[in-house]
Design a protein around this motif. Structure first.
Motif, PDB file in Angstrom:
ATOM      1  N   ARG A   1      83.947  85.017  22.860  1.00 19.49           N
ATOM      2  CA  ARG A   1      83.012  84.277  24.075  1.00 19.49           C
ATOM      3  C   ARG A   1      81.939  83.564  22.982  1.00 19.49           C
ATOM      4  N   GLY A   2      82.241  83.338  21.717  1.00 18.05           N
ATOM      5  CA  GLY A   2      81.216  82.572  20.873  1.00 18.05           C
ATOM      6  C   GLY A   2      81.301  80.901  21.331  1.00 18.05           C
ATOM      7  N   LYS A   3      82.605  80.313  21.458  1.00 21.57           N
ATOM      8  CA  LYS A   3      82.715  79.175  21.760  1.00 21.57           C
ATOM      9  C   LYS A   3      82.195  78.809  23.049  1.00 21.57           C
ATOM     10  N   LEU A   4      82.412  79.545  24.231  1.00 22.34           N
ATOM     11  CA  LEU A   4      81.790  79.578  25.370  1.00 22.34           C
ATOM     12  C   LEU A   4      80.291  79.411  25.314  1.00 22.34           C
ATOM     13  N   ALA A   5      79.620  80.224  24.251  1.00 22.76           N
ATOM     14  CA  ALA A   5      78.251  80.142  24.295  1.00 22.76           C
ATOM     15  C   ALA A   5      77.782  78.956  23.626  1.00 22.76           C
ATOM     16  N   GLU A   6      78.392  78.341  22.803  1.00 21.54           N
ATOM     17  CA  GLU A   6      78.096  77.109  22.208  1.00 21.54           C
ATOM     18  C   GLU A   6      78.245  76.157  23.156  1.00 21.54           C
ATOM     19  N   GLN A   7      79.254  75.914  23.972  1.00 21.96           N
ATOM     20  CA  GLN A   7      79.268  75.047  24.865  1.00 21.96           C
ATOM     21  C   GLN A   7      78.157  75.220  26.089  1.00 21.96           C
ATOM     22  N   TYR A   8      77.823  76.210  26.543  1.00 15.05           N
ATOM     23  CA  TYR A   8      76.972  76.632  27.443  1.00 15.05           C
ATOM     24  C   TYR A   8      75.582  76.168  26.871  1.00 15.05           C
ATOM     25  N   LEU A   9      75.152  76.467  25.521  1.00 21.44           N
ATOM     26  CA  LEU A   9      73.883  75.966  25.266  1.00 21.44           C
ATOM     27  C   LEU A   9      73.663  74.434  24.924  1.00 21.44           C
ATOM     28  N   LYS A  10      74.860  73.829  24.583  1.00 18.70           N
ATOM     29  CA  LYS A  10      74.915  72.217  24.355  1.00 18.70           C
ATOM     30  C   LYS A  10      74.829  71.557  25.751  1.00 18.70           C
TER      31      LYS A  10
ATOM     32  N   GLU B   1      76.842  82.593  33.364  1.00 17.67           N
ATOM     33  CA  GLU B   1      75.738  82.628  34.655  1.00 17.67           C
ATOM     34  C   GLU B   1      75.326  83.746  35.175  1.00 17.67           C
ATOM     35  N   PHE B   2      76.230  84.809  35.078  1.00 16.89           N
ATOM     36  CA  PHE B   2      75.591  85.871  35.804  1.00 16.89           C
ATOM     37  C   PHE B   2      75.323  87.130  35.198  1.00 16.89           C
ATOM     38  N   GLU B   3      75.009  86.985  33.668  1.00 18.15           N
ATOM     39  CA  GLU B   3      74.912  88.253  32.817  1.00 18.15           C
ATOM     40  C   GLU B   3      73.692  88.883  33.405  1.00 18.15           C
ATOM     41  N   GLN B   4      73.589  90.183  33.356  1.00 17.96           N
ATOM     42  CA  GLN B   4      72.586  90.858  33.590  1.00 17.96           C
ATOM     43  C   GLN B   4      71.813  91.374  32.741  1.00 17.96           C
TER      44      GLN B   4
ATOM     45  N   GLN C   1      62.367  79.261  34.009  1.00 19.83           N
ATOM     46  CA  GLN C   1      61.831  80.647  33.161  1.00 19.83           C
ATOM     47  C   GLN C   1      63.092  81.183  32.350  1.00 19.83           C
ATOM     48  N   ASN C   2      64.399  81.313  33.007  1.00 23.42           N
ATOM     49  CA  ASN C   2      65.187  82.093  32.345  1.00 23.42           C
ATOM     50  C   ASN C   2      66.594  81.497  31.781  1.00 23.42           C
ATOM     51  N   LEU C   3      66.701  80.098  32.184  1.00 21.72           N
ATOM     52  CA  LEU C   3      68.187  79.585  31.828  1.00 21.72           C
ATOM     53  C   LEU C   3      68.205  79.381  30.378  1.00 21.72           C
ATOM     54  N   LEU C   4      67.216  78.562  29.717  1.00 17.33           N
ATOM     55  CA  LEU C   4      67.459  78.468  28.306  1.00 17.33           C
ATOM     56  C   LEU C   4      67.327  79.562  27.506  1.00 17.33           C
ATOM     57  N   ARG C   5      66.383  80.504  27.798  1.00 14.50           N
ATOM     58  CA  ARG C   5      66.178  81.889  27.049  1.00 14.50           C
ATOM     59  C   ARG C   5      67.349  82.650  27.099  1.00 14.50           C
ATOM     60  N   ARG C   6      68.115  82.742  28.274  1.00 14.84           N
ATOM     61  CA  ARG C   6      69.429  83.539  28.443  1.00 14.84           C
ATOM     62  C   ARG C   6      70.534  83.109  27.668  1.00 14.84           C
ATOM     63  N   ALA C   7      70.569  81.571  27.659  1.00  9.20           N
ATOM     64  CA  ALA C   7      71.616  80.931  27.157  1.00  9.20           C
ATOM     65  C   ALA C   7      71.572  81.234  25.382  1.00  9.20           C
ATOM     66  N   TRP C   8      70.295  81.229  24.885  1.00  7.85           N
ATOM     67  CA  TRP C   8      70.038  81.639  23.535  1.00  7.85           C
ATOM     68  C   TRP C   8      70.489  83.098  23.258  1.00  7.85           C
ATOM     69  N   ASP C   9      70.212  83.939  24.217  1.00  6.82           N
ATOM     70  CA  ASP C   9      70.232  85.400  24.038  1.00  6.82           C
ATOM     71  C   ASP C   9      72.081  85.444  24.003  1.00  6.82           C
ATOM     72  N   PHE C  10      72.719  84.578  24.740  1.00  6.23           N
ATOM     73  CA  PHE C  10      74.264  84.872  24.958  1.00  6.23           C
ATOM     74  C   PHE C  10      74.719  84.309  23.544  1.00  6.23           C
TER      75      PHE C  10
ATOM     76  N   ASN D   1      81.178  65.167  22.992  1.00  2.00           N
ATOM     77  CA  ASN D   1      82.219  64.167  23.649  1.00  2.00           C
ATOM     78  C   ASN D   1      82.039  64.116  25.061  1.00  2.00           C
ATOM     79  N   ASP D   2      82.989  63.321  25.837  1.00  2.00           N
ATOM     80  CA  ASP D   2      82.854  63.090  27.119  1.00  2.00           C
ATOM     81  C   ASP D   2      82.932  64.277  28.152  1.00  2.00           C
ATOM     82  N   GLU D   3      83.723  65.234  27.510  1.00  2.00           N
ATOM     83  CA  GLU D   3      84.053  66.589  28.128  1.00  2.00           C
ATOM     84  C   GLU D   3      82.519  67.279  28.340  1.00  2.00           C
ATOM     85  N   ASP D   4      81.480  67.141  27.282  1.00  2.00           N
ATOM     86  CA  ASP D   4      80.482  67.962  27.269  1.00  2.00           C
ATOM     87  C   ASP D   4      79.613  67.510  28.529  1.00  2.00           C
TER      88      ASP D   4
END
Length: 236
Positions: A166-175, A82-85, A141-150, A228-231
């Motif tokens: 951090r790969g799995k975290l990036a997948e969960q964030y984008l999903k 969430e707070f990546e610079q 403006q930035n949420l989706l774009r930064r998620a893809w960069d991540f 799944n429900d967790e998502d």
């Protein structure tokens, strides 16, 4: 009468001074000692947490040093995702591509039949919310774009496999960003899987530059990810 008023005012001022000296707020209201202790502890905790957060962000953006290397895992755990610079705006080589992200879902009906739906534009929806808006949302403006960069920074471009922890975290964030916009179901059918498609288009150079025309847009489809429900937890 004047003397009486002055006398009353003097007595009132004396009581206020005495209350102030005794630690009693003006108006006669006072906090109990347990309440003051709780407020003091809460204030100290808030200051400490804020200080630790600011220190983590500073170590994240500062040049690499012995402290940031020693606590890199802890710092990354606070900052990402969430707070990546990102300081590419001031870099010598700014972004030169327009990246568009689409998604589609596969749903399952009550009888067990599955159906794959058409692509819908996640980036297109953000752009529609920004255009004509004098004060567009930071999320649009930035949420989706930064998620893809991540995601792109933590996965291989060849087979979309994670390149680090951090790969799995990036997948969960984008999903979760996509599912927040689709909900739990589509046309009354539960979402079973989701897939993303990314189109990268190089910005065309100005005619006077003499540079060659940019190549054709590159389209990249990610694998299907189960839902799944967790998502959906915390998404409403």
């Amino acid at each position: 009468m004047a003397e009486s008023s002055a006398g009353t005012g003097g007595a009132e001022d004396g009581r206020c001074a005495a209350d102030a000296a005794a630690g009693v707020p003006l108006g006669g209201r006072s906090w109990s000692r347990p309440a003051l202790a709780v407020l003091g502890v809460a204030g100290a905790a808030l200051v400490a947490v804020t200080g630790l957060f600011l220190a983590a962000v500073f170590l994240h953006v500062a040049p690499a040093n012995s402290l940031s290397r020693e606590y890199r895992e802890q710092v990354d755990g606070v900052v990402y995702p969430e707070f990546e610079q990102n300081w590419k705006l001031f870099a010598p080589n700014p972004l030169q591509q327009n990246v568009s992200l689409d998604a589609r879902v596969r749903t399952v009906a009550d009888g067990g039949a599955t159906r794959t739906h058409d692509w819908f534009g996640l980036t297109a929806r953000d752009l529609a919310a920004i255009r004509g808006n004098p004060a567009p949302s930071h999320a649009d403006q930035n949420l989706l774009r930064r998620a893809w960069d991540f995601y792109e920074g933590t996965h291989s471009a060849q087979d979309d496999s994670p390149t680090g922890p951090r790969g799995k975290l990036a997948e969960q964030y984008l999903k979760r960003i996509a599912l927040q916009r689709t909900g739990r179901s589509v046309d009354g059918e539960r979402i079973l899987e989701i897939e993303f498609r990314v189109t990268a288009t190089v910005v065309r150079p100005p005619d006077w530059s003499g540079e060659a025309a940019p190549p054709a847009p590159k389209v990249r489809e990610l694998p299907w990810w189960p839902v799944n429900d967790e998502d959906h937890r915390g998404l409403g």
